[in-house]
Design a protein around this motif. Structure first.
Motif, PDB file in Angstrom:
ATOM      1  N   MET A   1       4.328  -5.638   5.948  1.00 50.93           N
ATOM      2  CA  MET A   1       2.735  -5.489   6.347  1.00 50.93           C
ATOM      3  C   MET A   1       1.689  -4.511   5.478  1.00 50.93           C
ATOM      4  SD  MET A   1       3.509  -5.190  10.699  1.00 50.93           S
ATOM      5  CE  MET A   1       1.084  -4.562  10.734  1.00 50.93           C
ATOM      6  N   ALA A   2       2.672  -3.335   5.367  1.00 45.93           N
ATOM      7  CA  ALA A   2       2.237  -2.409   4.311  1.00 45.93           C
ATOM      8  C   ALA A   2       2.425  -3.010   3.099  1.00 45.93           C
ATOM      9  CB  ALA A   2       2.862  -1.101   4.531  1.00 45.93           C
ATOM     10  N   THR A   3       3.108  -3.789   3.151  1.00 44.94           N
ATOM     11  CA  THR A   3       3.140  -4.365   1.378  1.00 44.94           C
ATOM     12  C   THR A   3       2.238  -5.436   1.070  1.00 44.94           C
ATOM     13  OG1 THR A   3       5.616  -3.847   1.076  1.00 44.94           O
ATOM     14  CG2 THR A   3       4.289  -5.739  -0.427  1.00 44.94           C
ATOM     15  N   MET A  17       1.652   4.063   0.189  1.00 42.50           N
ATOM     16  CA  MET A  17       1.824   3.986   1.855  1.00 42.50           C
ATOM     17  C   MET A  17       2.599   2.635   1.805  1.00 42.50           C
ATOM     18  SD  MET A  17      -0.437   3.243   4.971  1.00 42.50           S
ATOM     19  CE  MET A  17      -0.864   4.269   4.965  1.00 42.50           C
ATOM     20  N   ALA A  18       2.861   1.697   0.799  1.00 41.09           N
ATOM     21  CA  ALA A  18       3.644   1.213   1.566  1.00 41.09           C
ATOM     22  C   ALA A  18       4.510   1.204   0.204  1.00 41.09           C
ATOM     23  CB  ALA A  18       2.889  -0.367   0.487  1.00 41.09           C
ATOM     24  N   MET A  19       5.000   1.924  -0.863  1.00 43.71           N
ATOM     25  CA  MET A  19       6.017   2.136  -1.756  1.00 43.71           C
ATOM     26  C   MET A  19       6.822   3.130  -0.966  1.00 43.71           C
ATOM     27  SD  MET A  19       6.287   0.585  -4.305  1.00 43.71           S
ATOM     28  CE  MET A  19       6.917   0.992  -5.527  1.00 43.71           C
ATOM     29  N   ASP A  20       6.326   4.216  -0.361  1.00 42.84           N
ATOM     30  CA  ASP A  20       7.136   5.371   0.843  1.00 42.84           C
ATOM     31  C   ASP A  20       7.493   4.538   2.060  1.00 42.84           C
ATOM     32  OD1 ASP A  20       5.177   7.358  -1.037  1.00 42.84           O
ATOM     33  OD2 ASP A  20       4.235   8.210   0.175  1.00 42.84           O
ATOM     34  N   ALA A  21       7.076   3.797   3.045  1.00 40.36           N
ATOM     35  CA  ALA A  21       7.483   2.884   3.756  1.00 40.36           C
ATOM     36  C   ALA A  21       8.836   2.442   3.181  1.00 40.36           C
ATOM     37  CB  ALA A  21       6.548   1.513   4.714  1.00 40.36           C
ATOM     38  N   MET A 102       9.635  -3.601  -3.748  1.00 36.27           N
ATOM     39  CA  MET A 102       8.862  -2.679  -4.752  1.00 36.27           C
ATOM     40  C   MET A 102       8.406  -3.659  -6.059  1.00 36.27           C
ATOM     41  SD  MET A 102      11.236   0.504  -4.061  1.00 36.27           S
ATOM     42  CE  MET A 102      11.097   1.464  -2.220  1.00 36.27           C
ATOM     43  N   GLY A 103       8.762  -4.079  -6.091  1.00 35.47           N
ATOM     44  CA  GLY A 103       9.020  -4.823  -7.534  1.00 35.47           C
ATOM     45  C   GLY A 103       7.959  -5.374  -7.622  1.00 35.47           C
ATOM     46  N   ILE A 104       7.811  -6.172  -6.965  1.00 38.91           N
ATOM     47  CA  ILE A 104       5.799  -6.883  -7.203  1.00 38.91           C
ATOM     48  C   ILE A 104       4.490  -6.129  -6.993  1.00 38.91           C
ATOM     49  CG2 ILE A 104       5.009  -8.801  -5.221  1.00 38.91           C
ATOM     50  CD1 ILE A 104       7.565  -9.420  -4.095  1.00 38.91           C
TER      51      ILE A 104
END
Length: 574
Positions: A1-3, A17-21, A102-104
């Motif tokens: 969801m964060a991504t 936030m997405a990278m941390d999650a 993460m790559g995306i």
């Protein structure tokens, strides 16, 4: 969801936030895996790692590494105790998916360093997916006894998404990924994502979104070559998704994008509004509303409704969505199209501060670089030369959105472009008249090569969108004949080669299209380089497909003798 939220907003806080999650989930999964791997002999772990790292198959799927050849039962089938536990397999899928996402996110940053980081993460993802895939193959038809369907769904989605993502990348970026020793396979990506979709596992909705995103990229980046072929598969995928997720704002959003490709702008607007409405009270409410507003603003521009389009971009400036500098520039461009020069100049004047104010945080983006350069170019002449430009139509040109415009609106745009070209001609005539009357005049000789090149490129693109391909040739030849004189608008020449390829494609000369698009690919260091490179890569891929089809047709024709078809040679039958 964060991504997903980060991919919708591009806000730095959402990305972080997405990278941390993802990093947290990765650590948890890795810890669970390490608890099991610690029981294995060290040499087996090292052997498995290197085999996975070096595996490269013609199918694009992982090979069975020697270390995975576990003891077998007397019947020749692997012993159930030799399989990794389902919980560990699930952890490998979670770990892989974290790396993939993460790559995306890194890929969207569009920098060499980000692409390198993206490549490393995709490599890690593929290695982890490989371990699960190898176990899945060893289990054979009895995999349901040892692996749950959601783990299978995850690995099908992951490997499919990796191959589909890499197949759409331009060659310059793929060179970075080629270091890691494997190639993408688009057809394999499609097959695995469709298997994931049909399995109705936990990753089936994401498989639908990935396929729709891919169709959307094809039909928006290169509509001239993909719209006819990809519209039906996209609609089928949408119907399936809406049957299973009737209230999803994401599928409504993609439905709106497909309606635009079909040149049904009213339906597209309605679908974007429904998407925003259906997200109310949900976690994606603000992001979906902003994204829908951005798309509706462009749809209104495609309808030449500049007055309402500028209202949407004014709101996006206030909300600081994506690039406030771009929204402010397009707001000014809409004012200019309405003949409101003063309001346009005031809006353009604010672009500089918005770009330079954002550089400390984000070092600027390709779109910020473009709008800053345009405004500084206007400022050089005190905005006197803005009469020779159509800034809003120019944005639609570089975004390749003119192909989505209805025929009636394209005809109006054609007249606007011709009228602006006439203004340049009249100014040149006036300035040459001065040189006939005055000796050594202080006024420099007229030089409107840059402005004329942009307008002729715009005219060629409109004519291509109207499928009047023969009429584009003279305009495109003029641009290429004067390419050495085009310095400021350095994006014009590679874009002209793109339109040349579109013209050849429309005339049925596919080989010429390929050659022209390859020439466009050789240009570097201009504002929309990455965007055009993706477009060219997709178009060249289509050329390869057409070439294979034509080769098969020639083989079929060659098998006909004296008007009768011969059976294929036996050795050609698999």
């Amino acid at each position: 969801m964060a991504t997903i939220k980060a991919l919708m907003t591009y806000h730095e806080t959402d990305v972080n936030m997405a990278m941390d999650a993802l990093a947290s989930a990765f650590t948890i999964a890795k810890t669970q895996i390490s608890k099991t791997e610690s029981k294995k002999p060290f040499k087996d772990t090292v052997s498995q790692y290197f085999t996975s790292l070096l595996s490269n198959t013609s199918t694009g799927l992982p090979n069975d590494p020697p270390s995975m050849s576990m003891p077998q039962s007397s019947g020749g089938v692997a012993s159930p105790t030799s399989f990794l536990p389902n919980a560990v397999l699930r952890a490998h899928v979670v770990k892989a998916e974290c790396c993939l996402l993460m790559g995306i996110l890194q890929m969207t940053q569009e920098s060499v360093v980000a692409y390198l980081k993206c490549g490393l993460n995709i490599r890690k993802a593929y290695n982890s997916y490989s371990i699960v895939w190898q176990e899945y193959k060893r289990m054979g038809q009895e995999y349901v006894k040892y692996m749950d369907k959601n783990t299978v769904s995850g690995v099908q989605f992951g490997i499919g998404a990796v191959h589909l993502m890499l197949s759409s990348m331009p060659p310059k970026i793929l060179k970075i990924f080629s270091v890691f020793g494997w190639k993408s396979d688009k057809q394999l990506g499609f097959a695995l994502l469709k298997l994931c979709l049909e399995g109705r596992g936990v990753r089936a909705p994401l498989a639908s979104l990935t396929l729709l995103a891919y169709y959307s990229v094809l039909t928006s980046f290169a509509p001239q070559v993909y719209s006819k072929d990809m519209l039906n598969p996209a609609i089928e995928c949408l119907l399936d998704a809406q049957n299973n997720h009737p209230n999803s704002c994401f599928f409504l959003f993609f439905a709106a994008r497909m309606a635009r490709v079909a040149r049904n702008i009213p339906l597209s607007n309605q679908s974007f509004m429904f998407a925003a409405e259906s997200s109310r009270g949900e976690w994606a409410e603000v992001a979906m509303k902003q994204m829908a507003d951005y798309e509706v603003g462009f749809n209104l521009a495609l309808q030449l409704d500049w007055e309402n389009a500028l209202k949407y971009f004014q709101q996006l400036v206030i909300e600081k969505y994506w690039s406030p500098a771009f929204s402010k520039y397009f707001l000014g461009a809409c004012h200019e199209m309405l003949g409101q020069r003063t309001e346009a100049i005031l809006a353009f004047a604010e672009v500089v501060s918005l770009v330079k104010g954002g550089e400390e945080k984000a070092k600027g983006t390709y779109i910020d670089s473009y709008v800053l350069k345009k405004v500084e170019y206007f400022q050089k002449s005190g905005y006197q030369d803005i009469d020779f430009s159509l800034p809003a139509l120019e944005v639609l040109l570089v975004m390749n959105m003119l192909s989505h415009m209805e025929k009636e609106k394209l005809e109006k745009c054609l007249k606007l472009v011709q009228d602006t070209l006439t203004v340049i001609y009249e100014r040149e005539k006036m300035e040459y008249t001065i040189r006939l009357r005055e000796l050594v005049p202080t006024v420099a000789p007229p030089d409107y090569c840059e402005q004329r090149a942009v307008l002729l490129l715009m005219k060629a693109s409109i004519l291509n969108s109207l499928e009047r391909f023969d009429e584009t040739i003279a305009h495109l030849n003029w641009i290429l004949d004067h390419k050495d004189s085009i310095k400021e608008e350095n994006w014009v020449v590679p874009f002209a080669y793109w339109e040349c390829g579109v013209t050849s494609w429309g005339l049925g000369n596919y080989r010429k299209s390929r050659k022209l698009w390859q020439m466009a690919m050789s240009y570097t260091k201009y504002e929309f380089e990455y965007r055009l490179a993706v477009r060219l890569s997709l178009a060249l891929s289509k050329c390869d497909e057409v070439g294979i089809t034509q080769a098969k047709m020639h083989e079929t024709e060659g098998s006909t003798t004296n008007g009768r078809k011969r059976m294929p040679l036996l050795h050609a039958i698999p």
